[in-house]
Scaffold this motif. Structure first.
Motif, PDB file in Angstrom:
ATOM      1  N   ARG A  35       0.825  -1.204   0.000  1.00 59.09           N
ATOM      2  CA  ARG A  35       0.000   0.000   0.000  1.00 59.09           C
ATOM      3  C   ARG A  35       0.858   1.252   0.000  1.00 59.09           C
ATOM      4  NH1 ARG A  35      -3.586  -1.952   5.018  1.00 59.09           N
ATOM      5  NH2 ARG A  35      -1.616  -3.038   5.396  1.00 59.09           N
ATOM      6  N   ILE A  36       1.976   1.174   0.742  1.00 63.08           N
ATOM      7  CA  ILE A  36       2.882   2.324   0.770  1.00 63.08           C
ATOM      8  C   ILE A  36       3.452   2.595  -0.615  1.00 63.08           C
ATOM      9  CG2 ILE A  36       5.089   3.129   1.660  1.00 63.08           C
ATOM     10  CD1 ILE A  36       2.977   3.317   3.716  1.00 63.08           C
ATOM     11  N   ALA A  51       2.179   1.853  -3.366  1.00 65.82           N
ATOM     12  CA  ALA A  51       1.107   2.297  -4.263  1.00 65.82           C
ATOM     13  C   ALA A  51       0.909   3.809  -4.164  1.00 65.82           C
ATOM     14  CB  ALA A  51      -0.194   1.562  -3.933  1.00 65.82           C
ATOM     15  N   VAL A  52       0.704   4.300  -2.953  1.00 62.34           N
ATOM     16  CA  VAL A  52       0.532   5.749  -2.810  1.00 62.34           C
ATOM     17  C   VAL A  52       1.798   6.484  -3.199  1.00 62.34           C
ATOM     18  CG1 VAL A  52      -1.347   5.968  -1.157  1.00 62.34           C
ATOM     19  CG2 VAL A  52       0.951   5.430  -0.367  1.00 62.34           C
ATOM     20  N   LEU A  61       3.858   5.702  -5.556  1.00 64.77           N
ATOM     21  CA  LEU A  61       3.793   5.821  -7.007  1.00 64.77           C
ATOM     22  C   LEU A  61       2.841   6.922  -7.418  1.00 64.77           C
ATOM     23  CD1 LEU A  61       5.631   3.810  -8.230  1.00 64.77           C
ATOM     24  CD2 LEU A  61       3.685   2.388  -8.881  1.00 64.77           C
ATOM     25  N   PHE A  62       1.687   6.921  -6.810  1.00 65.14           N
ATOM     26  CA  PHE A  62       0.659   7.913  -7.138  1.00 65.14           C
ATOM     27  C   PHE A  62       1.173   9.322  -6.895  1.00 65.14           C
ATOM     28  CE2 PHE A  62      -4.049   8.300  -7.673  1.00 65.14           C
ATOM     29  CZ  PHE A  62      -4.126   9.664  -7.632  1.00 65.14           C
ATOM     30  N   PHE A  63       1.725   9.542  -5.721  1.00 69.25           N
ATOM     31  CA  PHE A  63       2.132  10.895  -5.351  1.00 69.25           C
ATOM     32  C   PHE A  63       3.348  11.352  -6.146  1.00 69.25           C
ATOM     33  CE2 PHE A  63       0.041  11.460  -0.934  1.00 69.25           C
ATOM     34  CZ  PHE A  63      -1.163  11.072  -1.483  1.00 69.25           C
ATOM     35  N   GLU A  64       4.280  10.439  -6.386  1.00 69.23           N
ATOM     36  CA  GLU A  64       5.459  10.835  -7.156  1.00 69.23           C
ATOM     37  C   GLU A  64       5.083  11.185  -8.580  1.00 69.23           C
ATOM     38  OE1 GLU A  64       8.732   8.142  -4.696  1.00 69.23           O
ATOM     39  OE2 GLU A  64       8.379   7.794  -6.830  1.00 69.23           O
ATOM     40  N   ALA A  65       4.186  10.400  -9.156  1.00 71.70           N
ATOM     41  CA  ALA A  65       3.723  10.736 -10.506  1.00 71.70           C
ATOM     42  C   ALA A  65       3.051  12.102 -10.508  1.00 71.70           C
ATOM     43  CB  ALA A  65       2.760   9.659 -11.014  1.00 71.70           C
ATOM     44  N   HIS A  66       2.281  12.352  -9.463  1.00 74.97           N
ATOM     45  CA  HIS A  66       1.593  13.639  -9.386  1.00 74.97           C
ATOM     46  C   HIS A  66       2.583  14.801  -9.334  1.00 74.97           C
ATOM     47  CE1 HIS A  66      -1.283  16.691  -8.061  1.00 74.97           C
ATOM     48  NE2 HIS A  66      -0.397  17.030  -7.173  1.00 74.97           N
ATOM     49  N   THR A  67       3.512  14.736  -8.400  1.00 73.97           N
ATOM     50  CA  THR A  67       4.449  15.854  -8.276  1.00 73.97           C
ATOM     51  C   THR A  67       5.262  16.024  -9.554  1.00 73.97           C
ATOM     52  OG1 THR A  67       6.103  14.427  -7.275  1.00 73.97           O
ATOM     53  CG2 THR A  67       4.625  15.596  -5.792  1.00 73.97           C
ATOM     54  N   GLY A  68       5.599  14.922 -10.195  1.00 73.30           N
ATOM     55  CA  GLY A  68       6.327  15.025 -11.457  1.00 73.30           C
ATOM     56  C   GLY A  68       5.518  15.772 -12.505  1.00 73.30           C
ATOM     57  N   LEU A  69       4.263  15.399 -12.619  1.00 73.74           N
ATOM     58  CA  LEU A  69       3.407  16.080 -13.597  1.00 73.74           C
ATOM     59  C   LEU A  69       3.247  17.552 -13.245  1.00 73.74           C
ATOM     60  CD1 LEU A  69       0.587  13.436 -14.261  1.00 73.74           C
ATOM     61  CD2 LEU A  69       2.448  14.124 -15.777  1.00 73.74           C
ATOM     62  N   PHE A  76      -7.091  12.915 -12.288  1.00 72.07           N
ATOM     63  CA  PHE A  76      -5.858  12.570 -11.572  1.00 72.07           C
ATOM     64  C   PHE A  76      -5.637  13.529 -10.408  1.00 72.07           C
ATOM     65  CE2 PHE A  76      -1.788  10.226 -12.167  1.00 72.07           C
ATOM     66  CZ  PHE A  76      -1.106  10.769 -11.117  1.00 72.07           C
ATOM     67  N   VAL A  79       8.407  10.761 -15.836  1.00 77.76           N
ATOM     68  CA  VAL A  79       8.298  12.155 -15.450  1.00 77.76           C
ATOM     69  C   VAL A  79       9.192  12.480 -14.264  1.00 77.76           C
ATOM     70  CG1 VAL A  79       6.492  12.312 -13.705  1.00 77.76           C
ATOM     71  CG2 VAL A  79       6.455  13.831 -15.679  1.00 77.76           C
ATOM     72  N   ARG A  80       9.721  11.463 -13.646  1.00 84.06           N
ATOM     73  CA  ARG A  80      10.447  11.705 -12.401  1.00 84.06           C
ATOM     74  C   ARG A  80      11.517  10.641 -12.227  1.00 84.06           C
ATOM     75  NH1 ARG A  80       9.610  12.358  -6.852  1.00 84.06           N
ATOM     76  NH2 ARG A  80      10.237  14.458  -6.341  1.00 84.06           N
TER      77      ARG A  80
END
Lengths: 174, 174
Positions: free
Chosen positions: A19-20, A22-23, A25-33, B26, B156-157
């Motif tokens: 679960r860690i 997973a989030v 991945l989600f958050f890193e992708a977000h900040t990258g975008l 997203f 992206v990161r």
DNA sequence: AAACAACTATACACGAGGCAACATTCCCTA
DNA sequence: TAGGGAATGTTGCCTCGTGTATAGTTGTTT
């Protein structure tokens, strides 16, 4: 109490929980975008929140939204919205309009200059999305991602569901 | 639907672009999750960034990381990392350690109190993730989502890819 | 050996946003 | 027809994070 030798086997194990990751991945992708996007938006004199405000207003009927509804959609506080609107009003991108029916509330409405700014910004922004987000995935992979995201969004943020164009009654449910 | 004056047909059309709705989904899901999580983290006296710092340090060998590497992983500026570390040092969660080989750099290392704080916080946090994220999706849906997210994240990161446990050489590729 | 370039961390000034207090307005009821 | 309570937007004070400049350290080049 048992002291310093053993660090903490429990925590050690929890750190590897799927679960860690997973989030993460989600958050890193977000900040990258966000980093990619905000760099491009800055070239057009817009911050990320300012762009979001502009988008949400432009997609609303009459290109306007009440301050509190704008706050609800952007998950900014009401004072935050006040200050963003102050800034963008000063820059001539949006202006305030008194609500005729309710003298407490006021609308933020996009000016022609604001629409022009959006027009300047959007094409490159869409290219960027295609390059770093949608274009990286196959069609079926993309639809699967969007469906999952929609599930999460609807669960975790029901008040923003009206953000999609065409859904009437923005901010009606409270 | 009121036949309001169409200000800019081009922009009007771009606003409905599926790419816009995709990023919208997203980002809205992200902010929703952040809101849920930060509320729970606040109960344990941690902000979101402080929690991330604690996590990234705890997952690193020796529970420590160089300041600049920490900045790279968290996408905070170096001065931002300095301030966060100051705060958490004052709270006793982490401490600084001088680097023996390079007198320019220093390490941030988690204290036993910091590990204990993490231990207190993690279980509820994991429950929250299961409730609002992983638990909402079917197994195959979840794996599809994670694969898509990994693709985007890696594109992206690239500097944060070393964040996963077990991957050696954190911050080696530069 | 000395000058120079590349890094690393910090100090300072600034903008951005949240919380709480506040004034105003609306709505409902006694 | 007041009057209490809820809702709306704004402002003061605070914290947080960034960008720039600075100081100290290391490695390289002549």
């Amino acid at each position: 109490m048992s002291t310093s030798d053993i660090v903490d086997p429990v925590t050690e194990h929890l750190l590897d929980d799927p679960r860690i990751t997973a989030v993460g991945l989600f958050f890193e992708a977000h900040t990258g975008l966000v980093d990619r996007f905000s760099a491009q938006l800055a070239e057009h004199g817009l911050s990320s929140v300012e762009f979001e405000v502009l988008m949400r207003l432009a997609r609303s009927p009459g290109h306007e939204l009440r301050m509190s509804d704008l706050a609800a959609q952007t998950s900014l506080s009401t004072s935050g919205v006040t200050r963003v609107v102050d800034r963008m009003d000063r820059d001539g991108l949006i202006r305030r309009r008194a609500c005729p029916t309710d003298r407490r509330s006021s609308y933020a409405v996009v000016t022609p200059a604001g629409m022009r700014r959006l027009d300047e910004t959007l094409p490159a922004h869409l290219d960027l999305i295609a390059r770093w987000f949608t274009g990286l995935l196959g069609p079926e992979q993309l639809t699967a991602l969007l469906e999952a995201l929609r599930t999460i969004r609807d669960a975790v943020r029901p008040e923003a569901t009206a953000g999609a164009r065409g859904t009437a009654a923005a901010g009606a449910e409270r």
